[in-house]
Design an enzyme around this catalytic site. Structure first.
Site, PDB file in Angstrom:
ATOM      1  N   GLN A 143       5.805  30.293 -14.715  1.00  0.00           N
ATOM      2  CA  GLN A 143       4.435  30.660 -15.108  1.00  0.00           C
ATOM      3  C   GLN A 143       3.896  29.753 -16.217  1.00  0.00           C
ATOM      4  OE1 GLN A 143       2.608  32.810 -13.519  1.00  0.00           O
ATOM      5  NE2 GLN A 143       4.172  33.803 -12.274  1.00  0.00           N
ATOM      6  N   ASP A 187      12.820  29.382 -17.761  1.00  0.00           N
ATOM      7  CA  ASP A 187      12.124  29.654 -16.502  1.00  0.00           C
ATOM      8  C   ASP A 187      10.648  29.300 -16.728  1.00  0.00           C
ATOM      9  OD1 ASP A 187      10.634  30.760 -14.484  1.00  0.00           O
ATOM     10  OD2 ASP A 187      11.608  32.721 -14.521  1.00  0.00           O
TER      11      ASP A 187
HETATM   12  N1  PLP Z   1      10.081  33.505 -12.677  1.00  0.00           N
HETATM   13  C1  PLP Z   1       8.841  33.912 -12.955  1.00  0.00           C
HETATM   14  C2  PLP Z   1       8.420  34.080 -14.386  1.00  0.00           C
HETATM   15  C3  PLP Z   1       7.959  34.196 -11.929  1.00  0.00           C
HETATM   16  O1  PLP Z   1       6.728  34.617 -12.193  1.00  0.00           O
HETATM   17  C4  PLP Z   1       8.393  34.035 -10.581  1.00  0.00           C
HETATM   18  C5  PLP Z   1       7.497  34.375  -9.461  1.00  0.00           C
HETATM   19  O2  PLP Z   1       6.621  35.179  -9.570  1.00  0.00           O
HETATM   20  C6  PLP Z   1       9.678  33.584 -10.350  1.00  0.00           C
HETATM   21  C7  PLP Z   1      10.502  33.339 -11.424  1.00  0.00           C
HETATM   22  C8  PLP Z   1      10.207  33.394  -8.968  1.00  0.00           C
HETATM   23  O3  PLP Z   1       9.597  32.311  -8.362  1.00  0.00           O
HETATM   24  P1  PLP Z   1       9.886  31.961  -6.843  1.00  0.00           P
HETATM   25  O4  PLP Z   1       9.715  33.220  -6.068  1.00  0.00           O
HETATM   26  O5  PLP Z   1       8.862  30.931  -6.509  1.00  0.00           O
HETATM   27  O6  PLP Z   1      11.269  31.419  -6.767  1.00  0.00           O
END
Ligand code: PLP
Length: 407
Positions: free
Chosen positions: A204, A201
């Site tokens: 960030q 993921d």
């Molecule tokens: N993963 C991480 C580490 C995040 O910080 C975020 C959002 O804050 C997400 C996933 C989810 O991202 P999104 O809401 O843009 O799909």
């Protein structure tokens, strides 16, 4: 980067001129979403005014122009992530949709009752819930990598969690709460020794540090456009071609098919197999523009400058009595999470807001992490390259006032 350079950059972001309750805006909520430079907003306007038409299907000029822009954006993302092929880039709505896609499609192809998925204790809900849903659907078990008191993952425990039932590992590159930059290359190496694929993921990570999916050897890598100066509604799934070919489509509809009869449908090739329906081709073009903007500043320059800001913020925050930091790894991105004494983070956030300062408070969509830390959440200041040390000074003065009031 010099002060002059930062001033020049700030001119690109009109929102930074806004006044909040008559006070200059200090925007320290970049982890939630970033502000947009003029060139990105202008790209959206240009696309709608000059080359808007549905893509892929049209023989006419506008449709071809829009298609070219969408596919050029795919190539741009591929280069940005260091992917070997543009077909390995799937446009999604964001990180969340990309993870749901993999959890569903990989789960359909490779998972069965009794299998296991490994995530970590510091995951965002969007890297927890889709895997939990898979586990519920298939009768599988979710395993969790714990962390130490600095907010670093315990890789020795990961070693013991991996076994022949482990089907996939999904971990965050950078924690949105702690700022920890996880050693994902090492995690992937460990997993591959046992033939376990890994999803990273990168929500960030990509806005702050250089990412090369081939160097990492990631099987899947995902991120959201809106966290890297692009609009909301567009995001990316990178997947190795062999995996994307091996897993079924996530959604059915137009674009993702080769032939359709009432008896049987055959699916399109990559990447279209995973892009059912009209994609956000305006968003993809704007994302490409945002990546170009970031590259124009230089991701290394961004990483160094934001590191300097983060260190400065930490240093100055230490002046406040009762300061407790969460996430003290040496490998940290542009996030500072903290609590002061027993003051509830929400109260600090509310009062800072009245002073024009935007920080985020609460569990930051990582409730299990807050539970593991035994806290109701934190106050989180997250920085971008348009922030300045002067803003941090104003933030510290404001925070001192707020703490005095709340004590
Ligand atoms: N993963 C991480 C580490 C995040 O910080 C975020 C959002 O804050 C997400 C996933 C989810 O991202 P999104 O809401 O843009 O799909």
């Amino acid at each position: 980067m010099t002060k002059e350079k930062i001033e020049e950059i700030r001119q690109d972001f009109p929102i930074l001129e806004e006044k909040i309750y008559n006070k200059p805006l200090i925007y320290f909520d970049n982890g939630a979403t970033t502000q947009k430079p003029r060139c990105v907003v202008e790209k959206i306007e240009f696309s709608y005014y000059h080359q808007n038409s549905n893509i892929h299907r049209g023989v006419h000029y506008l449709s071809q122009k829009a298609t070219e822009a969408h596919e050029a954006a795919r190539s741009k993302v591929a280069r940005f992530l260091g992917a070997s092929k543009r077909e390995e880039i799937i446009f999604t709505r964001g990180t969340t949709e990309a993870i749901n896609l993999v959890a569903f499609s990989f789960g359909e192809a490779f998972c069965k009752a009794g299998d296991e998925v490994i995530i970590s204790v510091m995951e965002h809900h969007s890297n927890i819930v889709p895997w939990q849903m898979l586990c519920e659907r298939k009768g599988m078990t979710l395993r969790v990598i714990p962390m130490n008191e600095k907010g670093e993952l315990k890789l020795d425990v990961l070693q013991t969690l991996m076994n022949e039932r482990t089907k996939i590992i999904s971990v965050t590159h950078v924690s949105n709460v702690l700022g920890t930059i996880n050693p994902v290359k090492e995690i992937i190496r460990m997993a591959h020794e046992k033939n376990i694929p890994v999803l990273i993921d990168g929500a960030q990570a990509v806005p702050h540090i250089h990412v090369d999916v081939q160097d990492l050897d990631a099987d899947f890598y995902v991120f959201s456009g809106h966290k890297i100066y692009a609009p909301t509604g567009i995001g990316v799934l990178y997947g190795k071609e062999k995996w994307l070919n091996a897993i079924p489509p996530y959604q059915g509809g137009g674009e993702m098919i080769q032939t359709v009869t009432f008896e049987k449908t055959t699916y399109n090739e990559l990447p279209f197999k995973f892009e059912a329906g009209t994609p956000d081709y305006i968003g993809s073009a704007a994302l490409a523009q945002a990546l170009e903007y970031v590259e124009g500043i230089g991701i290394q320059n961004i990483a160094e400058y934001e590191h300097e800001l983060t260190k400065y913020a930490e240093l100055r925050l230490k002046e406040i009595e009762g300061m407790r930091f969460f996430g003290t790894s040496n490998e940290k991105s542009a996030v500072v999470s903290f609590l002061v004494g027993n003051i509830h983070p929400y109260d600090i956030g509310m009062l800072l807001d009245k002073l024009g300062i935007a920080v985020r408070t609460g569990h930051h969509c990582a409730q299990p992490l807050s539970d593991a830390l035994g806290i109701p959440g934190t106050v989180r200041a997250s920085f971008a390259f348009y922030n300045t040390k002067e803003e941090i000074d104003l933030f510290i003065e404001a925070l001192k006032r707020v703490v005095m009031m709340l004590n």
